[in-house]
Design a protein around this motif. Sequence first.
Motif, short mmCIF file in Angstrom:
data_model
loop_
_atom_site.label_atom_id
_atom_site.label_comp_id
_atom_site.label_asym_id
_atom_site.label_seq_id
_atom_site.Cartn_x
_atom_site.Cartn_y
_atom_site.Cartn_z
N ALA A 74 -24.02 64.36 -16.14
CA ALA A 74 -23.63 63.16 -15.38
C ALA A 74 -23.26 62.02 -16.32
N GLY A 75 -24.03 61.87 -17.41
CA GLY A 75 -23.72 60.82 -18.37
C GLY A 75 -22.38 61.04 -19.05
N LEU A 76 -22.09 62.30 -19.42
CA LEU A 76 -20.80 62.59 -20.04
C LEU A 76 -19.66 62.35 -19.05
N GLY A 77 -19.94 62.60 -17.77
CA GLY A 77 -18.91 62.37 -16.76
C GLY A 77 -18.50 60.92 -16.68
N LEU A 78 -19.44 60.02 -16.95
CA LEU A 78 -19.12 58.60 -16.93
C LEU A 78 -18.32 58.18 -18.17
N VAL A 79 -18.53 58.91 -19.27
CA VAL A 79 -17.87 58.55 -20.53
C VAL A 79 -16.51 59.21 -20.66
N LEU A 80 -16.38 60.45 -20.14
CA LEU A 80 -15.14 61.22 -20.30
C LEU A 80 -14.43 61.31 -18.95
N PRO A 81 -13.48 60.45 -18.70
CA PRO A 81 -12.77 60.45 -17.41
C PRO A 81 -12.01 61.74 -17.14
N ALA A 82 -11.54 62.44 -18.20
CA ALA A 82 -10.72 63.64 -17.99
C ALA A 82 -11.51 64.74 -17.28
N GLY A 83 -12.76 64.91 -17.65
CA GLY A 83 -13.56 65.97 -17.03
C GLY A 83 -14.63 65.44 -16.13
N ARG A 84 -14.40 64.24 -15.59
CA ARG A 84 -15.44 63.58 -14.82
C ARG A 84 -15.86 64.39 -13.59
N THR A 85 -14.90 64.94 -12.87
CA THR A 85 -15.24 65.66 -11.62
C THR A 85 -16.14 66.84 -11.89
N VAL A 86 -15.75 67.67 -12.88
CA VAL A 86 -16.54 68.87 -13.19
C VAL A 86 -17.92 68.49 -13.71
N LEU A 87 -17.97 67.51 -14.61
CA LEU A 87 -19.24 67.12 -15.20
C LEU A 87 -20.19 66.52 -14.18
N VAL A 88 -19.66 65.73 -13.26
CA VAL A 88 -20.51 65.14 -12.23
C VAL A 88 -21.07 66.22 -11.30
#
Length: 289
Positions: A74-88
């Motif tokens: 979830a934290g990486l999803g906030l930092v990396l917009p490109a993979g935000r959906t998958v990471l969240v």
Amino acid sequence: MSETDSTATSSPADDESIDASTAAVSSGDDSVADVERSLLRTENERLRRELERTTRTTYRRTALALLAVGLASAGLGLVLPAGRTVLVVVGAIGIFGGILTWYLTPDTVLSASVPESVVDAHSRTVSDLQTELGLREDVLYVPAPGQVAETRVFLPLHAAYEVPDALTDLFVTAVDDADERTRGVALQPTGAHLYRALDGSLDGDLTPDRLPDAVPEALVEQFELAASARGDRTGETFTVELDAPAIDGLDRPDHPVVSFVGVATARALDRPVTVETVDAEDGRIVLAW
């Protein structure tokens, strides 16, 4: 009175002394046995608590690992917009799974020796019935309306047996000479309730075509009675192969795994099925009809 007679004759006081000594020894033995039993109970309680603690610790560590992965994703999803959906999504799954694992940690752990002992007792009873009543080693699973899971396990008396029309009684006796071949014993299968659980979880009826997939999947995923399982229906036989069955001794009479497969097959086909062969070493069960 001679010296010999005087020596050979004991007084009542001597007898009472001997009895008191014997009672003291017996009382001492009972005390030792009580202490040993108390020590065994204490040790069993300690081992049970240790097993529960170890299991709980394992679940808690798994929960923490899932939570860590979920929060990191979830934290990486906030930092990396490109993979935000998958990471969240991964983060949400990890957090949710961690919370469930933490709070669904089992409080009671059942030792594997407990079901093993129950199965062994049942198998010994069935074997004793076969021996003392002269029953055949043939084991049949027969549809029986009105019984548990609508099925009974039938142990015939004669080699040239016939399946009786009614299996409501424990001892199936012949009414006349014409029914002699239907004599035997009818028991409740150990797999009856397992089949009811499977039937309640299925979408639709268990048909013959669904047997090779539904039965192995239930053994592994639903009941955890084997590490893996495969089914194959060919002609008038149904074969199930198991890896690492949870309860050993597949060749014992009415083993839960064999019983479940037999009950499911009999219900799917709506006809009696016979346990053709059971290979305990290879984990292979073959039913025929």
